[in-house]
Design an enzyme around this catalytic site. Sequence first.
Site, PDB file in Angstrom:
ATOM      1  N   GLU A  65      26.403  61.250  25.149  1.00 12.09           N
ATOM      2  CA  GLU A  65      25.406  62.334  25.083  1.00 12.09           C
ATOM      3  C   GLU A  65      25.820  63.569  25.891  1.00 12.09           C
ATOM      4  O   GLU A  65      25.375  63.773  27.020  1.00 12.09           O
ATOM      5  CB  GLU A  65      24.038  61.838  25.563  1.00 12.09           C
ATOM      6  N   GLU A  97      21.715  54.741  19.282  1.00 15.18           N
ATOM      7  CA  GLU A  97      20.700  54.191  20.180  1.00 15.18           C
ATOM      8  C   GLU A  97      19.356  54.372  19.488  1.00 15.18           C
ATOM      9  O   GLU A  97      18.980  55.495  19.155  1.00 15.18           O
ATOM     10  CB  GLU A  97      20.687  54.939  21.521  1.00 15.18           C
TER      11      GLU A  97
HETATM   12  C1  GAL Z   1      20.002  57.797  26.477  1.00 12.18           C
HETATM   13  C2  GAL Z   1      21.312  57.375  27.121  1.00 12.18           C
HETATM   14  C3  GAL Z   1      21.336  55.896  27.445  1.00 12.18           C
HETATM   15  C4  GAL Z   1      20.051  55.477  28.099  1.00 12.18           C
HETATM   16  C5  GAL Z   1      18.911  55.837  27.197  1.00 12.18           C
HETATM   17  C6  GAL Z   1      17.559  55.377  27.690  1.00 12.18           C
HETATM   18  O1  GAL Z   1      19.786  59.153  26.630  1.00 12.18           O
HETATM   19  O2  GAL Z   1      22.377  57.661  26.269  1.00 12.18           O
HETATM   20  O3  GAL Z   1      22.436  55.607  28.275  1.00 12.18           O
HETATM   21  O4  GAL Z   1      19.924  56.082  29.341  1.00 12.18           O
HETATM   22  O5  GAL Z   1      18.874  57.232  27.062  1.00 12.18           O
HETATM   23  O6  GAL Z   1      16.563  55.752  26.775  1.00 12.18           O
END
Ligand code: GAL
Length: 654
Positions: free
Chosen positions: A145, A316
């Site tokens: 990110e 994710e």
């Molecule tokens: C994202 C990040 C992850 C984790 C996640 C939690 O922004 O890439 O590593 O922190 O948020 O929601």
Amino acid sequence: MSKLELGVCYYPEQWDRSLWRDDAQRMAEMGLDWVRIAEFTWGLIEPKRGTFKWDWLDEVIDILGEAGLRVMMSTPTAAPPKWLIDEHPEILPVGADGKVRGFGSRRHYCFSSEVYLAEARRIATEYSRRYGQNPYVHAWQIDNEYNDHDTVLSYSDAARDGFRRWLAERYGSIDTLNKTWGTVFWGARYSSFDQIELPNGLVASPNPTHALDFARYSSDRVRLFNRTQVDVLREFSPGRDITHNFMAGSFEFDHYAVAVDLDIVGFDSYPLGNLLGSTLSDEEKRRYLRTGAPDYQGFHCDLYRSQGRGRLWVLEQQPGPVDWAEKNPSPADGMVRLWTWAAYAHGAQTVMFFRWRQAKFAQEQYHTALLRADGSQDQAAVELAQVVSERAALPEATRAMAQVAMLLDYESIWAADILPHDEAFPNAQIFREWYAGLRALGVELDFVGPQDDLTGYALIIIPQSMIVSPGLAARLMDSQTKLLVGARAGSQTNNMHTPQDLAPGELTELVGVKVQRVESLPDLAGETVRLEDGTTHEFTGWREIIETRETVIACFSSAYRDGSPAIVRSDRATYLAMIPRGPLLQAVLANALNWANIPTSQCGPDLRITYRGELGFAFNYGATSLSLPEDSARSYLFGGSEISPYGVSVWRDL
Ligand code: GAL
């Protein structure tokens, strides 16, 4: 392959070794195909310079692979180790307030640091030499990110020096820079590139071209950083797909430019985490508190699928409450399944859940996962099981090109931030609002950038493109496509100057208007727009006083220049002398779609319908059952014509 694949983000380093084999077994049994690992492991793999401890990661990969899982390995550059920061504290990023941001969390590096770029290349080489040919490693994620925690713009000494070099290359001579920036204004002349500082911490607003160039420079550094690692991975891990996880609502760097170097564009989907901080009204936030905005998944997946030239993965997926928003509500039961299918319907090939097991220590303990911290299944795992059984019922399908494309251009978004002329100018939000308005009318969309091929669409929608280059204008002209053009289009040159013949500059011939004056109105002005069908809608914000020989199809009712044209139409283009919002936007979009002969249907606020090839998908984001419009005969693969709250239906048209 175009069947849905599923995966999970896994942090074996946070769990006792004795759990790994069982974890892998359970993942495979639950129907997962992919595991993404290792994006924050640098400090563990290389505890001091040149000393590597690979054994545990070797073992993890073997265990996962032997269980039948495909591994997405990551380069670990989002979290440089402490010893490196101690060696080279100049790697740390600096905020706009001039404060250095320290070690102890993550993303503590500045994209401008040449030292860090070399270190990133070195560690990417080590990781890819070690695992690039590993039979279980099938893909790579680079870093994590890029704009997380607002780290794209950094105001370090390295950034200042890099910016000076970038300017010297761009302009060649300081005279050219002075002329281009217009430094005669307020007597801000420079006599050498070494005099130029970064545009933060000033008394008043910076010179707009200075600020825009800094945004461009910073974006170029992100691309260079990504590209440097891509080159390493291509060398040591040939044939593996390379991706990076883009964020929702992130416009700080040119994502098209980064995407060109990737095989797959990744997206991290947090529909609830991003709701409260969004610009939706309180009423909408209440309505979608446990579902996320109905067009969150669609907007980002359509945008990133387009940038990925059809290849999009959700890297994710929110599994339950997150831990980082201002408030962290639970999604309604069923939403993890719905978000997963919505991502797939909008073109995602793979959906990976963040994360496998809820953390027991450190920063993200309140962030849910597929499993609770004790290893028991949480709601997301229950919904995953449903998705796994449902996907078996679906044939393969690939999304087709849409009839309508939306032009989204990062430089124009930066430009409007730099010169808003209206403190509440909705800027990037305009894209979300127009997208949602079009989706509520059942319209499918692709996104295009200013460099993209524009041919083959029936309508191109240009919500906010302040900067239109001569090349883009020529390609819009040649595309033969009808255009819906929002206010401010073409109002600045590439150098952030007013065009010689005034706005809309390069688009003047196409849209047939000349902007004589702009104003911005507060809500209390209470003015309206009268459409050609006689309806009247409230209007506020950006307004242009324009001159035109084309057909006027809507006018302002105003205390100033009453009756001035609000919408103008020629054969090719509909131009809006305003930024419509709410019901006015809905009416304008419906009118333009009708003009371009694009079929529409009324989906209303909670129902969303989209097609992936021959598969139709409907999603109910509301708390009450909804019926699908009866405009086609359908053979349902799951669900039916009645969609329960938070439900999904999938069909083939007969
Ligand atoms: C994202 C990040 C992850 C984790 C996640 C939690 O922004 O890439 O590593 O922190 O948020 O929601």
